[in-house]
Design a protein around this motif. Structure first.
Motif, short mmCIF file in Angstrom:
data_model
loop_
_atom_site.label_atom_id
_atom_site.label_comp_id
_atom_site.label_asym_id
_atom_site.label_seq_id
_atom_site.Cartn_x
_atom_site.Cartn_y
_atom_site.Cartn_z
N PHE A 225 -2.44 12.81 -1.72
CA PHE A 225 -1.30 11.89 -1.75
C PHE A 225 -1.47 10.69 -2.67
O PHE A 225 -0.49 10.02 -2.98
N PHE A 226 -2.68 10.41 -3.10
CA PHE A 226 -2.91 9.29 -4.03
C PHE A 226 -3.57 9.82 -5.30
O PHE A 226 -4.58 9.30 -5.77
N ARG A 227 -2.96 10.85 -5.86
CA ARG A 227 -3.56 11.58 -6.96
C ARG A 227 -3.68 10.76 -8.24
O ARG A 227 -4.50 11.07 -9.11
N PHE A 228 -2.85 9.73 -8.38
CA PHE A 228 -2.88 8.94 -9.61
C PHE A 228 -3.71 7.67 -9.47
O PHE A 228 -3.73 6.83 -10.36
N SER A 229 -4.39 7.55 -8.34
CA SER A 229 -5.36 6.47 -8.19
C SER A 229 -6.72 6.95 -8.69
O SER A 229 -6.97 8.15 -8.84
N ILE B 136 0.85 -1.19 0.00
CA ILE B 136 0.00 0.00 0.00
C ILE B 136 0.89 1.24 0.00
O ILE B 136 1.52 1.59 1.00
N SER B 137 0.93 1.90 -1.14
CA SER B 137 1.69 3.14 -1.30
C SER B 137 1.12 3.88 -2.50
O SER B 137 0.45 3.27 -3.35
N TYR C 11 -2.61 5.41 9.07
CA TYR C 11 -2.25 6.78 8.70
C TYR C 11 -2.74 7.71 9.81
O TYR C 11 -3.92 7.71 10.16
N TYR C 12 -1.80 8.53 10.32
CA TYR C 12 -2.09 9.32 11.52
C TYR C 12 -2.10 10.83 11.32
O TYR C 12 -2.38 11.56 12.26
N GLU C 13 -1.76 11.32 10.14
CA GLU C 13 -1.53 12.75 9.96
C GLU C 13 -2.57 13.62 10.67
O GLU C 13 -3.74 13.63 10.29
N PRO C 14 -2.14 14.37 11.69
CA PRO C 14 -3.09 15.20 12.47
C PRO C 14 -3.83 16.22 11.62
O PRO C 14 -5.00 16.54 11.91
N LYS C 15 -3.18 16.73 10.57
CA LYS C 15 -3.84 17.72 9.72
C LYS C 15 -5.13 17.19 9.14
O LYS C 15 -6.12 17.94 8.96
N TYR C 16 -5.16 15.89 8.86
CA TYR C 16 -6.34 15.29 8.25
C TYR C 16 -7.19 14.51 9.26
O TYR C 16 -8.42 14.56 9.22
N LEU D 66 -0.47 1.90 -5.80
CA LEU D 66 -1.91 2.07 -6.03
C LEU D 66 -2.21 2.99 -7.22
O LEU D 66 -3.36 3.39 -7.44
N ASP D 67 -1.17 3.29 -8.01
CA ASP D 67 -1.35 4.08 -9.22
C ASP D 67 -2.30 3.32 -10.16
O ASP D 67 -2.06 2.17 -10.54
N GLY D 68 -3.41 3.96 -10.52
CA GLY D 68 -4.38 3.35 -11.42
C GLY D 68 -5.40 2.48 -10.72
O GLY D 68 -6.39 2.06 -11.36
#
Length: 273
Positions: free
Chosen positions: A168-172, A143-144, A222-227, A148-150
């Motif tokens: 962060f997963f713009r190409f998925s 999982i990255s 995934y822990y990013e506090p911003k999100y 996960l591209d496509g």
């Protein structure tokens, strides 16, 4: 003839003062942070609500239980105090704390700038991670963003999880649905390769009857506090800083003793972290 009586009165005053100091000293333990940096607390009054399983809820016998309830009791044990835990409606919890009707709120409150304007919080006691899930019979891949591209990822629209994917997963192939339930159904029915959602909710969904055990968690948390915020913490009054220190110290000892990990494994079917 007055001097002996004056001397005796002075001696009694010194002895009385020494006795008072000794009592106070017994209530203060400089080697034990749980002494609250002052007089020992006899009871901690927690309030929570009864409709947030598995954190706090009423079981089939009508007994208040859950992760938060057992954690509160563990904290009281470490702080050498009695516990008084009462369930109240969610929207009355913070007002009860502000009025002084409770010492602390342990009900799954997230640390937010809005709440910090009126109350204080202890250290975080539970993170709220995001996770991926996929069908059990699907290809096992890392999982990255690159892997996960496509690939198609289902997510509830207008959520922090959707915003994170777009960043962060713009190409998925991000497929947004009206609700988390619809996003989960999409991966369950093979309409999407993955679903990205709240890790706690997904951990129960993958082992529950609704999913028919079709799916499993994939990758890490995934822990990013911003999100996804700073996690859950115990709310305390800004007027009672000693209680914040007391609970933080007790929480450290609960973690160090292994009791915290025991409670996580008891109430959560998968390691949400």
């Amino acid at each position: 003839m007055k001097r002996p009586f004056q001397f005796l009165a002075a001696v009694l005053s010194v002895l009385l003062l020494a006795g008072v100091n000794q009592v106070v000293a017994q209530e203060r333990d400089p080697d034990n942070p749980a002494s609250d940096q002052g007089a020992r607390r006899l009871v901690l009054r927690f309030v929570t609500d009864g409709d947030f399983p598995p954190f706090n809820y009423f079981d089939e016998d009508g007994i208040l239980t859950g992760f938060n309830i057992d954690l509160a009791r563990a904290l009281c044990l470490e702080a050498n105090t009695s516990c008084d835990i009462q369930a109240r409606p969610w929207d009355t919890l913070i007002p009860a704390l502000e009025r002084g009707d409770a010492d602390a709120v342990i009900a799954g409150h997230r640390i937010t700038p809005q709440l910090l304007q009126t109350v204080d919080f202890t250290e975080r006691y539970f993170r709220t991670p995001a996770r991926f899930a996929a069908r059990r019979d699907s290809e096992k891949i890392e999982i990255s963003p690159e892997e996960l591209d496509g690939k198609s990822i289902a997510v509830a629209k207008g959520t922090a999880h959707s915003a994170y994917l777009k960043a962060f997963f713009r190409f998925s192939k991000i497929r947004e649905y009206d609700s988390p339930e619809q996003a989960r159904e999409a991966v369950m029915n093979g309409k999407a390769d993955f679903v990205f959602d709240d890790g706690i909710g997904l951990s129960f969904w993958v082992v529950g009857t609704i999913s028919h055990e079709c799916c499993e968690l994939r990758g890490g948390a995934y822990y990013e506090p911003k999100y996804f915020g700073d996690g859950l913490a115990i709310a305390v009054s800004k007027r009672d800083p000693n209680l914040k220190h007391l609970l933080n110290d007790a929480l450290k000892r609960v973690r160090a003793s292994g009791r915290y990990e025991e409670l996580v494994l008891r109430y959560f079917p998968n390691r949400v972290y």
